[in-house]
Motif scaffolding. Structure first.
Motif, PDB file in Angstrom:
ATOM      1  N   ARG A 182       0.827  -1.214   0.000  1.00 36.59           N
ATOM      2  CA  ARG A 182       0.000   0.000   0.000  1.00 36.59           C
ATOM      3  C   ARG A 182       0.856   1.256   0.000  1.00 36.59           C
ATOM      4  O   ARG A 182       0.563   2.214  -0.717  1.00 36.59           O
ATOM      5  CB  ARG A 182      -0.929  -0.002   1.216  1.00 36.59           C
ATOM      6  CG  ARG A 182      -2.171  -0.813   0.985  1.00 36.59           C
ATOM      7  CD  ARG A 182      -3.184  -0.585   2.105  1.00 36.59           C
ATOM      8  NE  ARG A 182      -3.598  -1.884   2.580  1.00 36.59           N
ATOM      9  CZ  ARG A 182      -3.253  -2.432   3.739  1.00 36.59           C
ATOM     10  NH1 ARG A 182      -2.523  -1.784   4.598  1.00 36.59           N
ATOM     11  NH2 ARG A 182      -3.654  -3.634   4.053  1.00 36.59           N
ATOM     12  N   VAL A 183       1.923   1.259   0.802  1.00 33.97           N
ATOM     13  CA  VAL A 183       2.816   2.426   0.860  1.00 33.97           C
ATOM     14  C   VAL A 183       3.486   2.635  -0.498  1.00 33.97           C
ATOM     15  O   VAL A 183       3.550   3.768  -1.004  1.00 33.97           O
ATOM     16  CB  VAL A 183       3.878   2.257   1.981  1.00 33.97           C
ATOM     17  CG1 VAL A 183       4.970   3.297   1.865  1.00 33.97           C
ATOM     18  CG2 VAL A 183       3.218   2.329   3.346  1.00 33.97           C
ATOM     19  N   MET A 184       3.972   1.556  -1.119  1.00 35.79           N
ATOM     20  CA  MET A 184       4.612   1.681  -2.431  1.00 35.79           C
ATOM     21  C   MET A 184       3.609   2.144  -3.494  1.00 35.79           C
ATOM     22  O   MET A 184       3.953   2.938  -4.366  1.00 35.79           O
ATOM     23  CB  MET A 184       5.245   0.349  -2.845  1.00 35.79           C
ATOM     24  CG  MET A 184       6.443  -0.037  -1.995  1.00 35.79           C
ATOM     25  SD  MET A 184       7.728   1.213  -1.958  1.00 35.79           S
ATOM     26  CE  MET A 184       8.293   1.162  -3.631  1.00 35.79           C
ATOM     27  N   GLY A 185       2.391   1.658  -3.413  1.00 35.48           N
ATOM     28  CA  GLY A 185       1.359   2.109  -4.341  1.00 35.48           C
ATOM     29  C   GLY A 185       1.075   3.594  -4.173  1.00 35.48           C
ATOM     30  O   GLY A 185       0.952   4.330  -5.159  1.00 35.48           O
ATOM     31  N   ALA A 186       0.979   4.048  -2.919  1.00 33.73           N
ATOM     32  CA  ALA A 186       0.736   5.471  -2.657  1.00 33.73           C
ATOM     33  C   ALA A 186       1.907   6.318  -3.142  1.00 33.73           C
ATOM     34  O   ALA A 186       1.709   7.369  -3.764  1.00 33.73           O
ATOM     35  CB  ALA A 186       0.487   5.693  -1.168  1.00 33.73           C
ATOM     36  N   LEU A 187       3.138   5.866  -2.870  1.00 34.82           N
ATOM     37  CA  LEU A 187       4.318   6.608  -3.323  1.00 34.82           C
ATOM     38  C   LEU A 187       4.387   6.647  -4.852  1.00 34.82           C
ATOM     39  O   LEU A 187       4.750   7.672  -5.434  1.00 34.82           O
ATOM     40  CB  LEU A 187       5.597   5.997  -2.750  1.00 34.82           C
ATOM     41  CG  LEU A 187       5.846   6.235  -1.262  1.00 34.82           C
ATOM     42  CD1 LEU A 187       7.076   5.448  -0.805  1.00 34.82           C
ATOM     43  CD2 LEU A 187       6.005   7.705  -0.967  1.00 34.82           C
ATOM     44  N   SER A 188       4.043   5.543  -5.482  1.00 30.51           N
ATOM     45  CA  SER A 188       4.033   5.513  -6.950  1.00 30.51           C
ATOM     46  C   SER A 188       3.003   6.482  -7.503  1.00 30.51           C
ATOM     47  O   SER A 188       3.268   7.198  -8.479  1.00 30.51           O
ATOM     48  CB  SER A 188       3.716   4.104  -7.456  1.00 30.51           C
ATOM     49  OG  SER A 188       4.711   3.203  -7.052  1.00 30.51           O
ATOM     50  N   LEU A 189       1.827   6.528  -6.883  1.00 30.58           N
ATOM     51  CA  LEU A 189       0.779   7.447  -7.323  1.00 30.58           C
ATOM     52  C   LEU A 189       1.219   8.893  -7.146  1.00 30.58           C
ATOM     53  O   LEU A 189       1.064   9.713  -8.053  1.00 30.58           O
ATOM     54  CB  LEU A 189      -0.519   7.185  -6.557  1.00 30.58           C
ATOM     55  CG  LEU A 189      -1.704   8.075  -6.914  1.00 30.58           C
ATOM     56  CD1 LEU A 189      -2.104   7.863  -8.372  1.00 30.58           C
ATOM     57  CD2 LEU A 189      -2.875   7.797  -5.994  1.00 30.58           C
TER      58      LEU A 189
END
Length: 137
Positions: free
Chosen positions: A89-96
């Motif tokens: 989830r953190v990586m997805g948020a950072l990617s977004l």
């Protein structure tokens, strides 16, 4: 040896055993013990995740050494631990956030170039020099 296998045992066979038996001649198919089947599974390094939409493998020769690379891309079918879910989830948020920041910067750059191309000068005697660089190229 009896070629009939009880139905409860057959339904408990894993995908590796089923696939192996499908490829074997019928006279050999049921001759393996459970221990032999497990040994074959280990020996062949049975992995179910064999097909990926992107499966790029190769080697690079650099000086005296050879390096290999593998790029696999596909849908994640694994069960993730809570920690892995949180990291995902953190990586997805950072990617977004990274994608949105990049998009905003590219958008501002395009707007700046359009403004300069149209001759609009919002701040007199101030320029990034980008338009002059693009014109000279």
């Amino acid at each position: 040896m009896n070629n009939e296998q009880p139905s409860h045992s057959r339904s408990r066979e894993d995908w590796f055993t089923k696939g192996l038996k499908e490829r074997l001649p019928s006279e050999v198919r049921e001759s393996f013990s459970e221990q032999q089947l497990q040994a074959l599974k280990v020996a062949f390094g049975a992995r179910r995740w064999g097909k990926h939409p992107v499966d790029l493998r190769g080697t690079l020769d650099l000086w005296r050494w050879r390096y290999y690379f593998v790029l696999l891309i596909g849908r994640n079918r694994r069960e993730l631990t809570r920690r892995e879910q949180r990291i995902s989830r953190v990586m997805g948020a950072l990617s977004l956030v990274g994608f949105l920041l990049f998009s905003v910067l590219v958008g501002l750059l395009v707007l700046y170039v359009l403004k300069s191309a149209l001759g609009i000068n919002l701040m007199p005697n101030t320029s990034l020099g980008l338009w002059d660089w693009l014109k000279s190229s």
